[in-house]
Design a protein around this motif. Structure first.
Motif, short mmCIF file in Angstrom:
data_model
loop_
_atom_site.label_atom_id
_atom_site.label_comp_id
_atom_site.label_asym_id
_atom_site.label_seq_id
_atom_site.Cartn_x
_atom_site.Cartn_y
_atom_site.Cartn_z
N PRO A 158 42.59 0.82 50.31
CA PRO A 158 43.47 2.17 50.25
C PRO A 158 44.63 1.90 49.49
CG PRO A 158 42.23 1.90 52.36
CD PRO A 158 42.12 0.57 51.81
N GLY A 159 45.36 0.82 49.85
CA GLY A 159 46.75 0.40 49.20
C GLY A 159 46.65 0.31 47.56
N LEU A 160 45.30 -0.28 47.23
CA LEU A 160 45.00 -0.54 46.05
C LEU A 160 44.89 0.78 45.20
CD1 LEU A 160 44.49 -2.53 43.31
CD2 LEU A 160 42.37 -2.71 44.05
N VAL A 161 44.16 1.48 45.62
CA VAL A 161 43.81 3.04 45.23
C VAL A 161 44.86 3.86 44.99
CG1 VAL A 161 42.52 5.13 45.69
CG2 VAL A 161 41.47 2.86 46.14
N MET A 162 45.84 3.69 46.09
CA MET A 162 47.21 4.33 46.03
C MET A 162 48.23 3.79 44.91
SD MET A 162 48.31 5.41 49.90
CE MET A 162 48.12 3.71 50.56
N TYR A 163 48.17 2.56 44.78
CA TYR A 163 48.74 1.80 43.63
C TYR A 163 48.45 2.35 42.55
CZ TYR A 163 51.32 -2.01 41.35
OH TYR A 163 52.16 -2.55 40.61
N LEU A 164 46.93 2.39 42.11
CA LEU A 164 46.50 2.67 40.92
C LEU A 164 46.23 4.47 40.80
CD1 LEU A 164 43.67 -0.09 40.51
CD2 LEU A 164 46.03 0.19 39.44
N ARG A 165 46.67 5.33 41.84
CA ARG A 165 46.60 6.62 41.47
C ARG A 165 47.24 7.19 40.40
NH1 ARG A 165 47.47 9.40 47.10
NH2 ARG A 165 45.38 8.69 47.58
N PRO A 166 48.24 7.06 39.89
CA PRO A 166 48.90 7.45 38.65
C PRO A 166 48.03 7.26 37.58
CG PRO A 166 50.58 6.43 40.10
CD PRO A 166 49.16 6.24 40.51
N ILE A 167 47.39 6.22 37.53
CA ILE A 167 46.45 5.87 36.15
C ILE A 167 45.28 6.49 36.42
CG2 ILE A 167 45.24 3.96 35.02
CD1 ILE A 167 47.38 2.05 36.24
N PHE A 168 44.70 6.67 37.69
CA PHE A 168 43.42 7.29 37.98
C PHE A 168 43.71 8.68 37.21
CE2 PHE A 168 41.08 4.81 41.19
CZ PHE A 168 41.08 3.69 40.73
N ARG A 169 44.64 9.46 37.92
CA ARG A 169 45.19 10.94 37.36
C ARG A 169 45.18 10.89 36.16
NH1 ARG A 169 49.11 12.32 42.41
NH2 ARG A 169 47.65 12.61 43.88
N LYS A 170 45.81 10.02 35.38
CA LYS A 170 45.90 10.24 34.02
C LYS A 170 44.74 10.21 33.23
CE LYS A 170 48.66 7.78 30.18
NZ LYS A 170 49.33 6.88 29.78
#
Length: 230
Positions: A204-216
């Motif tokens: 979950p920490g990794l997903v939150m870390y990459l969340r801005p890239i996912f949204r982009k």
């Protein structure tokens, strides 16, 4: 005339909650608390990958050592212990410095994570969502003390042995609890649970870390969990 019996359905009041950050609870001033929270989160994000690598390395080598001891009649593979102890520098002092570095990094991540813990307080809105961040916080809140204990016991043992030349027999009890010297089954279950907990916090920490890239790039994110909540 018979009395009329009326059943009144009482409305059960739901206790809505909101998340109050630990820093905001200690420091009411919103500007100051937000500034500290931002720095804590930045430091937490920077150091978390290093802690993940350290914990995965130590837990995996511990698991390998337990299995090897069982298969090799109690013998400890030397190269596995070198990896587990961080003995990369060819000297006792270098090994101790490595353990201290690991412990400091883990401690900083734990402390910054504690400052990001959420406190539940009543609010007007009555909807409470279970998010990825909340899952990350809950698992970390439950088990951070265990990893702090394992890290602290390891550093105390190495410092006493390598820097102060304390006899092994005098401090063997520290390593007894550090290695969980019980039955093979108990040690195996504990180390496997450690690996599960590490991944439960890290993913979950990794997903939150990459969340801005996912949204982009419009990559879908798991917004809710339907199980694994406490």
């Amino acid at each position: 005339m018979e009395d009329e019996i009326v059943f009144v359905e009482e409305e059960i009041e739901r206790r809505p909650v909101r998340n109050l950050n630990l820093i905001q609870w200690i420091i009411p001033d919103q500007n100051k608390s937000n500034a500290i929270k931002k720095k804590s989160r930045w430091l937490h994000k920077i150091l978390a990958p290093f802690v993940f690598f350290i914990l995965i390395l130590t837990s995996t080598t511990a698991l390998t050592q337990i299995l090897a001891e069982q298969l090799m009649d109690g013998k400890e593979p030397a190269y596995i212990m070198l990896l587990h102890q961080g003995a990369f520098w060819g000297s006792a002092y270098g090994e101790t410095l490595t353990v201290i570095y690991h412990s400091v990094v883990i401690s900083v991540v734990i402390l910054t994570g504690i400052t990001l813990f959420q406190i539940k307080l009543p609010i007007k809105n009555n909807i409470r969502t279970k998010s990825l961040r909340e899952f990350h916080h809950r698992v970390a809140q439950l088990f951070f003390a265990w990893f702090a204990y394992m890290s602290l016991s390891g550093i105390i043992y190495r410092v006493l042995r390598n820097w102060f030349s304390v006899e092994k027999a005098s401090i063997n009890w520290i390593m007894y609890f550090h290695k969980i010297h019980y039955s093979f089954a108990v040690r195996l279950v504990v180390v496997i649970c450690e690996l599960i907990i590490i991944y439960s916090v890290a993913i979950p920490g990794l997903v939150m870390y990459l969340r801005p890239i996912f949204r982009k790039y419009n990559i879908p994110l798991p917004r809710r969990f339907f199980f694994f909540f406490f």
